[in-house]
Write an enzyme that holds these catalytic residues in place. Structure first.
Site, PDB file in Angstrom:
ATOM      1  N   HIS A   1       0.823  -1.209   0.000  1.00 41.86           N
ATOM      2  CA  HIS A   1       0.000   0.000   0.000  1.00 41.86           C
ATOM      3  C   HIS A   1       0.859   1.261   0.000  1.00 41.86           C
ATOM      4  O   HIS A   1       2.059   1.238   0.292  1.00 41.86           O
ATOM      5  CB  HIS A   1      -0.954   0.006   1.201  1.00 41.86           C
ATOM      6  CG  HIS A   1      -0.291   0.095   2.543  1.00 41.86           C
ATOM      7  ND1 HIS A   1       0.203   1.271   3.072  1.00 41.86           N
ATOM      8  CD2 HIS A   1      -0.029  -0.859   3.476  1.00 41.86           C
ATOM      9  CE1 HIS A   1       0.714   1.050   4.265  1.00 41.86           C
ATOM     10  NE2 HIS A   1       0.600  -0.245   4.531  1.00 41.86           N
TER      11      HIS A   1
ATOM     12  N   CYS B   1       3.819  -4.625   6.425  1.00 39.22           N
ATOM     13  CA  CYS B   1       3.338  -4.289   5.094  1.00 39.22           C
ATOM     14  C   CYS B   1       4.497  -3.840   4.192  1.00 39.22           C
ATOM     15  O   CYS B   1       5.584  -3.514   4.658  1.00 39.22           O
ATOM     16  CB  CYS B   1       2.301  -3.185   5.160  1.00 39.22           C
ATOM     17  SG  CYS B   1       0.732  -3.701   5.911  1.00 39.22           S
TER      18      CYS B   1
END
Length: 392
Positions: free
Chosen positions: A320, A338
């Site tokens: 992301h 992430c």
């Protein structure tokens, strides 16, 4: 003895008539002696039925079959409770009739069969039976859905709303066909009592069409549970796109058909805390979310809104945008697991991604996290095949 002597003996003695009357069924001349008063002809044709007359709890997948010996059928009708005839076919010599449609749960059926024997006498069989009534009708779903275009690592997933006990029976009712010019080797594997997935040994060939059949209606799942209906799906494998991340390099490389297509600077999970590492293994793009909200009370953040988010596991990892972490992207791994990208790069990658694209992560201290219900590529091929309920 000539004919006149036989007639004379029959007229002369009541004992001869008494002896004929005492002959048991199936004995003596077939037809029971035509022409003798009080002894009608009995046809030689014999009709039998499966299920038998008055059978109960009949499996709905069991064909109805009527047979006649020493004769041929003139008509067969098997009807549902509404009186509608179910479909069926005769064999070439009309001695066998077999139903060609699946029966309904918990229903009473009747049949009437008419035949003519080799003695030209008519024969008839009437009766009925009832089918099994499930204690529970189970919903079954299959993914990908119809007409989807997915990445080359996309598994086929069949899920149930109740536990499956008779796993081998279910697995045998599942089919995969493709438009590929050669065979695509793959296997089914049970990830839980309620989920079975199919994955190829290697990634799917790009551009092939895949058809899935789950012919499950009528299969006893165990404990009186039965599937509500068959399910099918047809989908297409898209272009071959693979993401590769070697976490110490701080770069996310994207490959198309084996050639590098894009490279983006990234920041991965914090190296010094194994619990925050981006885990090694082959994952897939599970969702594409223009906005995703992140919460992690353990690390003190809530309601963090990030853009262009592609989920890669149910353990919590995404690819992301994190423009707030721009200083670290391309230089330092400091995320909570992430893969952080700059805003423009995250949007560029997001637009190129398909559900089912593989994401290969290496270089981390944290091994594959197999607690997710999408973990098909996190085990080796022999271990995957061992998840089948059918002996290999």
């Amino acid at each position: 003895m000539d004919r006149r002597t036989v007639v004379k003996a029959a007229l002369a003695s009541g004992a001869a008539v008494l002896a004929a009357a005492c002959t048991g069924p199936g004995e003596g001349t077939p037809g029971g002696g035509p022409g003798v008063p009080g002894n009608p002809a009995r046809p030689v044709a014999k009709i039998t039925a499966v299920p038998a007359v008055d059978a109960r709890d009949v499996p709905v997948r069991q064909p109805v079959e009527l047979r006649v010996t020493a004769g041929t059928f003139t008509d067969v009708k098997v009807a549902n409770p509404d009186g509608k005839a179910i479909q069926g076919v005769f064999n070439a010599d009309r001695t066998v009739w077999t139903s060609s449609e699946v029966l309904g749960y918990g229903r009473a059926y009747t049949y009437t069969a008419l035949a003519t024997g080799s003695d030209h006498e008519p024969a008839r069989l009437t009766g009925g039976f009832t089918t099994v009534e499930p204690a529970q009708q189970v919903r079954v779903t299959v993914n990908p859905v119809d007409d989807a275009t997915v990445g080359v690592a996309m598994p086929v997933s069949v899920k149930f709303t109740a536990d499956v006990v008779h796993k081998a029976d279910v697995e045998k009712a599942l089919t995969i066909t493709t438009s590929a010019s050669g065979a695509v080797e793959g296997a089914w594997g049970w990830l839980s009592d309620r989920q079975i997935d199919f994955r190829p040994m290697r990634y799917w060939p790009a551009g092939v069409d895949v058809s899935v059949g789950a012919n499950l209606y009528g299969i006893d799942l165990g404990g009186g549970a039965y599937p509500r209906a068959d399910v099918t799906t047809k989908f297409t494998i898209g272009r071959n796109q693979v993401v590769r991340i070697h976490t110490p390099d701080h770069v996310m490389n994207v490959y198309r058909d084996g050639a590098r297509y894009r490279s983006y600077p990234c920041s991965n999970g914090l190296d010094s805390d194994v619990n925050r590492n981006t885990p090694n293994g082959t994952y897939i793009i599970m969702t594409r979310e223009p906005h995703a909200v992140f919460d992690n009370a353990r690390y003190g953040y809530t309601n963090v809104d990030k853009k262009w988010a592609c989920r890669i596991s149910n353990h919590g990892e995404y690819i992301h945008e994190n423009q707030d972490n721009a200083a670290a992207i391309g230089h330092t791994n400091n995320s909570h697991g992430c893969v952080n990208l700059l805003d423009a790069d995250a949007k560029d990658y997001f637009d190129s991604a398909l559900i089912g694209d593989p994401v290969e992560v290496s270089g981390s201290r944290l091994g594959p996290v197999t607690t997710s219900d999408v973990m098909d590529w996190l085990v080796g091929w022999p271990e995957w095949k061992a998840k089948s309920a059918i002996e290999q």
